[in-house]
Design a protein around this motif. Structure first.
Motif, PDB file in Angstrom:
ATOM      1  N   ARG A 120      52.933  -6.913 -71.180  1.00  0.00           N
ATOM      2  CA  ARG A 120      51.564  -7.403 -71.351  1.00  0.00           C
ATOM      3  C   ARG A 120      50.768  -7.080 -70.095  1.00  0.00           C
ATOM      4  O   ARG A 120      51.248  -7.176 -68.990  1.00  0.00           O
ATOM      5  CB  ARG A 120      51.558  -8.915 -71.604  1.00  0.00           C
ATOM      6  N   GLY A 121      49.537  -6.730 -70.318  1.00  0.00           N
ATOM      7  CA  GLY A 121      48.691  -6.379 -69.185  1.00  0.00           C
ATOM      8  C   GLY A 121      48.952  -4.961 -68.716  1.00  0.00           C
ATOM      9  O   GLY A 121      49.885  -4.293 -69.179  1.00  0.00           O
ATOM     10  N   LYS A 122      48.132  -4.522 -67.803  1.00  0.00           N
ATOM     11  CA  LYS A 122      48.262  -3.153 -67.300  1.00  0.00           C
ATOM     12  C   LYS A 122      47.806  -3.097 -65.863  1.00  0.00           C
ATOM     13  O   LYS A 122      46.661  -3.446 -65.542  1.00  0.00           O
ATOM     14  CB  LYS A 122      47.413  -2.191 -68.155  1.00  0.00           C
ATOM     15  N   THR A 123      48.711  -2.684 -64.983  1.00  0.00           N
ATOM     16  CA  THR A 123      48.380  -2.390 -63.594  1.00  0.00           C
ATOM     17  C   THR A 123      49.097  -1.099 -63.227  1.00  0.00           C
ATOM     18  O   THR A 123      50.036  -0.679 -63.911  1.00  0.00           O
ATOM     19  CB  THR A 123      48.828  -3.516 -62.640  1.00  0.00           C
ATOM     20  N   ASP A 124      48.666  -0.481 -62.159  1.00  0.00           N
ATOM     21  CA  ASP A 124      49.304   0.760 -61.730  1.00  0.00           C
ATOM     22  C   ASP A 124      50.770   0.533 -61.383  1.00  0.00           C
ATOM     23  O   ASP A 124      51.625   1.379 -61.656  1.00  0.00           O
ATOM     24  CB  ASP A 124      48.561   1.350 -60.523  1.00  0.00           C
ATOM     25  N   LYS A 125      51.062  -0.627 -60.770  1.00  0.00           N
ATOM     26  CA  LYS A 125      52.442  -0.935 -60.413  1.00  0.00           C
ATOM     27  C   LYS A 125      53.299  -1.098 -61.664  1.00  0.00           C
ATOM     28  O   LYS A 125      54.419  -0.567 -61.752  1.00  0.00           O
ATOM     29  CB  LYS A 125      52.497  -2.206 -59.563  1.00  0.00           C
ATOM     30  N   LYS A 126      52.787  -1.834 -62.652  1.00  0.00           N
ATOM     31  CA  LYS A 126      53.519  -2.002 -63.906  1.00  0.00           C
ATOM     32  C   LYS A 126      53.761  -0.655 -64.582  1.00  0.00           C
ATOM     33  O   LYS A 126      54.839  -0.400 -65.122  1.00  0.00           O
ATOM     34  CB  LYS A 126      52.745  -2.921 -64.850  1.00  0.00           C
ATOM     35  N   ASP A 127      52.741   0.199 -64.562  1.00  0.00           N
ATOM     36  CA  ASP A 127      52.870   1.501 -65.216  1.00  0.00           C
ATOM     37  C   ASP A 127      53.965   2.347 -64.564  1.00  0.00           C
ATOM     38  O   ASP A 127      54.713   3.054 -65.252  1.00  0.00           O
ATOM     39  CB  ASP A 127      51.539   2.256 -65.163  1.00  0.00           C
ATOM     40  N   SER A 128      54.067   2.277 -63.252  1.00  0.00           N
ATOM     41  CA  SER A 128      55.105   3.052 -62.565  1.00  0.00           C
ATOM     42  C   SER A 128      56.499   2.547 -62.929  1.00  0.00           C
ATOM     43  O   SER A 128      57.431   3.339 -63.094  1.00  0.00           O
ATOM     44  CB  SER A 128      54.899   3.007 -61.048  1.00  0.00           C
ATOM     45  N   VAL A 129      56.648   1.242 -63.096  1.00  0.00           N
ATOM     46  CA  VAL A 129      57.938   0.675 -63.490  1.00  0.00           C
ATOM     47  C   VAL A 129      58.282   1.079 -64.921  1.00  0.00           C
ATOM     48  O   VAL A 129      59.432   1.411 -65.227  1.00  0.00           O
ATOM     49  CB  VAL A 129      57.924  -0.860 -63.341  1.00  0.00           C
ATOM     50  N   VAL A 130      57.295   1.061 -65.805  1.00  0.00           N
ATOM     51  CA  VAL A 130      57.515   1.483 -67.188  1.00  0.00           C
ATOM     52  C   VAL A 130      57.975   2.941 -67.232  1.00  0.00           C
ATOM     53  O   VAL A 130      58.888   3.305 -67.985  1.00  0.00           O
ATOM     54  CB  VAL A 130      56.234   1.297 -68.027  1.00  0.00           C
ATOM     55  N   LEU A 131      57.366   3.788 -66.413  1.00  0.00           N
ATOM     56  CA  LEU A 131      57.764   5.197 -66.355  1.00  0.00           C
ATOM     57  C   LEU A 131      59.222   5.336 -65.918  1.00  0.00           C
ATOM     58  O   LEU A 131      59.975   6.152 -66.472  1.00  0.00           O
ATOM     59  CB  LEU A 131      56.848   5.956 -65.401  1.00  0.00           C
ATOM     60  N   ALA A 132      59.623   4.555 -64.920  1.00  0.00           N
ATOM     61  CA  ALA A 132      61.010   4.611 -64.463  1.00  0.00           C
ATOM     62  C   ALA A 132      61.961   4.143 -65.557  1.00  0.00           C
ATOM     63  O   ALA A 132      63.018   4.745 -65.787  1.00  0.00           O
ATOM     64  CB  ALA A 132      61.176   3.761 -63.201  1.00  0.00           C
ATOM     65  N   ARG A 133      61.607   3.080 -66.256  1.00  0.00           N
ATOM     66  CA  ARG A 133      62.459   2.578 -67.329  1.00  0.00           C
ATOM     67  C   ARG A 133      62.515   3.576 -68.493  1.00  0.00           C
ATOM     68  O   ARG A 133      63.549   3.706 -69.154  1.00  0.00           O
ATOM     69  CB  ARG A 133      61.946   1.213 -67.805  1.00  0.00           C
ATOM     70  N   TYR A 134      61.417   4.249 -68.738  1.00  0.00           N
ATOM     71  CA  TYR A 134      61.409   5.297 -69.774  1.00  0.00           C
ATOM     72  C   TYR A 134      62.425   6.386 -69.416  1.00  0.00           C
ATOM     73  O   TYR A 134      63.214   6.828 -70.248  1.00  0.00           O
ATOM     74  CB  TYR A 134      60.007   5.895 -69.879  1.00  0.00           C
ATOM     75  N   GLY A 135      62.412   6.813 -68.163  1.00  0.00           N
ATOM     76  CA  GLY A 135      63.333   7.853 -67.732  1.00  0.00           C
ATOM     77  C   GLY A 135      64.784   7.422 -67.779  1.00  0.00           C
ATOM     78  O   GLY A 135      65.672   8.238 -68.029  1.00  0.00           O
TER      79      GLY A 135
END
Length: 346
Positions: A120-135
């Motif tokens: 929930r929500g969107k910040t640059d920090k959250k987005d970077s973590v999501v990218l790592a989890r995607y990988g």
């Protein structure tokens, strides 16, 4: 170009002392900064984050931080980022040159993945973590830089398209000014049109010179122009697209151009009309549409396909979409076999 995905990312992404391991890093790219997240542990979701400037002089500090934090060699670092217009490109090329494995992801896929995690929500920090989890949990294909000659060609073609758009806009303004008999405005518009036209001619000559310097690309363009309906403008844009990546099939190339049908069905009650995905360069689809219209008269394969589909009850627009996709398939085959177009209609 895209390589084969790595196997079993979630297993390999775990940090293991004494064994061969890998580090998965997500980087959210913006114009001014890079939000980095190293996924220390997949199971617990522990991360280490840091923010760097998005300037070339900041990249060595980023690399030093990654090496210090992860303790991994560069070839065991896997950096994931989204395609963000032009802002990610310099970093992607720099990291690749440094020996790091880079993955440039479709933002729509990452957004859907984020929703599946319940973020929930969107910040640059959250987005970077999501990218790592995607990988760490998915199997993305590794990014490879485009050949330098193709990259320059694409930049020149993009600039040519921008100039064509500006010229059309000024001509529309001139028509309105002429109707209003605004003499002073006409003079200003004519000056701008003259400058734009001269620059377009100069840029077209630069493109021709670039192709002369790269005989392989020039030969490919000549082969594409043996396809009825594919003229100089269409062949140039098809060349820039088809040589920008190592497509494994014609269908893959058509999907990249946004020309594959997308179904919308559920159970027995939802039966939406299939539509083109439109996930690619809209200018390419626009110019392919005109090529397909010409191909109805001049290209026997396109004409036969169109007649068959409309005869089976398909709408004219659906048949034209299939004709555009057929042109991509023909162009892919011509370049793959390095032979001139030959009709399949006997």
């Amino acid at each position: 170009m895209v390589s084969k995905p790595l196997p079993n990312w979630s297993e390999a992404a775990r940090t293991r002392k004494g064994d061969e391991s890998m580090a998965v890093i997500g980087i959210d790219v913006s114009k001014q900064k890079l939000d980095c997240a190293w996924l220390r542990d997949v199971a617990t979701g522990k991360v280490k984050t840091r923010v760097f400037g998005n300037r070339r002089q900041d990249f060595p500090n980023l690399l030093e931080w990654l090496e210090h934090q992860t303790g991994e060699s560069r070839d065991q670092m896997h950096v994931l980022m989204e395609a963000t217009g032009i802002y990610h490109e310099t970093l992607a090329y720099w990291l690749h040159a440094a020996g790091i494995q880079v993955y440039v992801l479709n933002p729509a896929q990452v957004r859907d993945f984020s929703r599946s995690l319940g973020v929930r929500g969107k910040t640059d920090k959250k987005d970077s973590v999501v990218l790592a989890r995607y990988g760490a949990t998915q199997q993305p294909g590794r990014w490879q830089p485009e050949p330098e000659a193709v990259r320059k060609l694409k930049a020149l073609v993009a600039r040519l398209d921008a100039l064509d758009k500006d010229i059309r806009r000024e001509r529309n303004r001139r028509e309105k000014a002429e109707f209003a008999m605004a003499t002073d405005i006409l003079r200003s518009i004519d000056d701008i049109l003259l400058a734009l036209t001269r620059e377009r001619d100069r840029l077209q000559q630069q493109i021709d010179d670039h192709l002369d310097q790269h005989p392989g690309l020039k030969q490919d363009r000549a082969l594409l122009q043996t396809i009825p309906g594919v003229g100089p403008a269409v062949s140039l844009r098809l060349l820039a697209m088809l040589r920008s990546r190592a497509f494994e099939s014609a269908r893959q190339a058509a999907a990249f151009a946004g020309l594959v049908p997308v179904s919308w069905e559920s159970g027995s009650s939802v039966r939406g009309r299939p539509r083109l995905s439109k996930a690619g360069n809209p200018r390419l689809r626009q110019i392919l549409y005109m090529a397909a219209v010409v191909g109805l008269r001049r290209n026997p394969d396109i004409s036969a396909l169109y007649q068959r589909l409309t005869g089976n009850g398909k709408s004219k627009m659906a048949a034209l979409g299939a004709a555009m996709r057929k042109l991509i398939h023909i162009a892919y085959g011509v370049l793959k076999t390095q032979t001139e177009y030959r009709s399949q209609i006997t």
